[in-house]
Design a protein around this motif. Structure first.
Motif, mmCIF file in Angstrom:
data_model
loop_
_atom_site.group_PDB
_atom_site.id
_atom_site.type_symbol
_atom_site.label_atom_id
_atom_site.label_comp_id
_atom_site.label_asym_id
_atom_site.label_seq_id
_atom_site.Cartn_x
_atom_site.Cartn_y
_atom_site.Cartn_z
ATOM 1 N N HIS A 1 0.833 -1.204 0.000
ATOM 2 C CA HIS A 1 0.000 0.000 0.000
ATOM 3 C C HIS A 1 0.872 1.261 0.000
ATOM 4 C CE1 HIS A 1 -2.930 -2.984 1.411
ATOM 5 N NE2 HIS A 1 -3.833 -2.195 0.845
ATOM 6 N N PRO A 2 1.730 1.403 -1.009
ATOM 7 C CA PRO A 2 2.588 2.595 -1.041
ATOM 8 C C PRO A 2 1.790 3.888 -1.236
ATOM 9 C CG PRO A 2 2.774 1.388 -3.099
ATOM 10 C CD PRO A 2 1.961 0.537 -2.155
ATOM 11 N N HIS A 3 0.571 3.772 -1.716
ATOM 12 C CA HIS A 3 -0.312 4.932 -1.882
ATOM 13 C C HIS A 3 -0.880 5.389 -0.539
ATOM 14 C CE1 HIS A 3 -2.628 1.265 -2.170
ATOM 15 N NE2 HIS A 3 -3.698 1.939 -1.755
ATOM 16 N N VAL A 4 -0.776 4.545 0.485
ATOM 17 C CA VAL A 4 -1.249 4.894 1.827
ATOM 18 C C VAL A 4 -0.062 5.202 2.744
ATOM 19 C CG1 VAL A 4 -2.493 4.075 3.864
ATOM 20 C CG2 VAL A 4 -3.333 3.481 1.572
ATOM 21 N N PHE A 5 0.963 4.345 2.695
ATOM 22 C CA PHE A 5 2.087 4.458 3.619
ATOM 23 C C PHE A 5 3.330 5.060 2.981
ATOM 24 C CE2 PHE A 5 -0.564 0.886 5.036
ATOM 25 C CZ PHE A 5 -0.934 1.377 6.269
ATOM 26 N N SER B 1 -5.192 6.287 -8.950
ATOM 27 C CA SER B 1 -6.412 6.966 -9.383
ATOM 28 C C SER B 1 -7.686 6.197 -9.040
ATOM 29 C CB SER B 1 -6.347 7.219 -10.891
ATOM 30 O OG SER B 1 -6.230 5.990 -11.582
ATOM 31 N N GLY B 2 -7.551 4.998 -8.530
ATOM 32 C CA GLY B 2 -8.746 4.233 -8.172
ATOM 33 C C GLY B 2 -8.390 2.818 -7.781
ATOM 34 N N SER B 3 -9.407 2.028 -7.449
ATOM 35 C CA SER B 3 -9.157 0.673 -6.959
ATOM 36 C C SER B 3 -8.556 -0.232 -8.032
ATOM 37 C CB SER B 3 -10.436 0.065 -6.404
ATOM 38 O OG SER B 3 -11.422 -0.039 -7.405
ATOM 39 N N GLY B 4 -8.869 0.005 -9.286
ATOM 40 C CA GLY B 4 -8.269 -0.784 -10.360
ATOM 41 C C GLY B 4 -6.764 -0.620 -10.393
ATOM 42 N N GLU B 5 -6.312 0.600 -10.231
ATOM 43 C CA GLU B 5 -4.878 0.853 -10.204
ATOM 44 C C GLU B 5 -4.245 0.278 -8.942
ATOM 45 O OE1 GLU B 5 -1.649 4.471 -10.766
ATOM 46 O OE2 GLU B 5 -3.775 4.914 -10.967
ATOM 47 N N VAL B 6 -4.975 0.316 -7.830
ATOM 48 C CA VAL B 6 -4.484 -0.292 -6.585
ATOM 49 C C VAL B 6 -4.216 -1.779 -6.813
ATOM 50 C CG1 VAL B 6 -5.107 -0.952 -4.227
ATOM 51 C CG2 VAL B 6 -5.556 1.377 -5.034
ATOM 52 N N LEU B 7 -5.172 -2.477 -7.432
ATOM 53 C CA LEU B 7 -5.010 -3.910 -7.689
ATOM 54 C C LEU B 7 -3.848 -4.179 -8.638
ATOM 55 C CD1 LEU B 7 -8.721 -5.078 -7.926
ATOM 56 C CD2 LEU B 7 -7.109 -5.391 -6.034
ATOM 57 N N LYS C 1 -1.131 -2.296 -9.042
ATOM 58 C CA LYS C 1 0.104 -2.059 -8.285
ATOM 59 C C LYS C 1 0.352 -3.205 -7.304
ATOM 60 C CE LYS C 1 1.115 2.182 -9.738
ATOM 61 N NZ LYS C 1 2.208 2.424 -10.638
ATOM 62 N N TRP C 2 -0.715 -3.666 -6.650
ATOM 63 C CA TRP C 2 -0.608 -4.779 -5.706
ATOM 64 C C TRP C 2 0.022 -5.984 -6.408
ATOM 65 C CZ3 TRP C 2 -2.506 -5.593 -0.567
ATOM 66 C CH2 TRP C 2 -2.530 -6.936 -0.152
ATOM 67 N N ASP C 3 -0.503 -6.311 -7.600
ATOM 68 C CA ASP C 3 0.022 -7.450 -8.352
ATOM 69 C C ASP C 3 1.483 -7.246 -8.738
ATOM 70 O OD1 ASP C 3 -2.354 -8.869 -8.145
ATOM 71 O OD2 ASP C 3 -3.104 -8.191 -10.100
ATOM 72 N N GLU C 4 1.844 -6.032 -9.128
ATOM 73 C CA GLU C 4 3.235 -5.734 -9.482
ATOM 74 C C GLU C 4 4.154 -5.905 -8.276
ATOM 75 O OE1 GLU C 4 3.186 -1.756 -11.088
ATOM 76 O OE2 GLU C 4 1.963 -2.357 -12.811
ATOM 77 N N ILE C 5 3.738 -5.382 -7.149
ATOM 78 C CA ILE C 5 4.541 -5.493 -5.923
ATOM 79 C C ILE C 5 4.656 -6.949 -5.500
ATOM 80 C CG2 ILE C 5 4.632 -4.891 -3.466
ATOM 81 C CD1 ILE C 5 3.203 -2.210 -4.299
ATOM 82 N N LYS C 6 3.553 -7.666 -5.581
ATOM 83 C CA LYS C 6 3.562 -9.085 -5.210
ATOM 84 C C LYS C 6 4.519 -9.862 -6.107
ATOM 85 C CE LYS C 6 0.530 -13.048 -4.536
ATOM 86 N NZ LYS C 6 -0.854 -13.536 -4.547
#
Length: 157
Positions: free
Chosen positions: A99-103, A109-115, A117-122
């Motif tokens: 959650h680099p967008h939080v911490f 820009s939205g939950s789609g981008e969050v997912l 980024k999550w996959d990339e980080i994972k």
């Protein structure tokens, strides 16, 4: 003492030499079936909440699923593998990293981008550990068999 610490102490006491014979006999392998059954019962609790608004079943089933986590961590502690604090620290670290967008300073820009980024980080985190995914198909098949057996045993099939 927090409620969680009290709960950990109860599980440790159950597994103590003068504790409960059934609890002392449990292993990571023997707890596979109860773990998958409790996860299914959490789903049931969610469904009950969604359909009736009654949270009581979900509350109970989340406790039973938490019991599985704490029991596995207690067994691992006894085996010298890791502790509950290690489990908690691992998930804390993962949530902060993913959650680099939080911490951190990343913007999304939205939950789609969050997912995304999550996959990339994972994927970055799993680099060099790709072999672990080879175990996943068998684990899903085993989970399916355990669920089928539980449904049969409870008379749902």
């Amino acid at each position: 003492m927090t409620k969680f610490e009290e709960f950990e102490a109860i599980i440790a006491r159950l597994r103590a030499p003068d504790g409960c014979p059934w609890d002392r006999e449990q292993t990571h392998d023997s707890l596979k079936k109860p773990c998958i059954e409790e996860a299914a019962e959490v789903i049931c609790g969610i469904n009950i909440l969604s359909k009736t608004g009654d949270p009581e079943n979900l509350k109970e089933e989340l406790g039973d699923l938490l019991l599985q986590v704490v029991m596995h961590a207690q067994i691992a502690k006894e085996e010298g593998l890791f502790t509950m604090d290690d489990v908690i620290q691992t998930v804390i670290d993962k949530m902060v990293r993913r959650h680099p967008h939080v911490f951190g300073s990343a913007a999304v820009s939205g939950s789609g981008e969050v997912l995304q980024k999550w996959d990339e980080i994972k994927k970055e985190e799993k680099a060099g550990k790709e072999w672990t995914e080879a175990y996943l198909p068998d684990a899903f098949e085993e989970a399916k068999q355990l669920i089928d057996a539980a449904a049969d045993r409870k008379g749902f099939r």
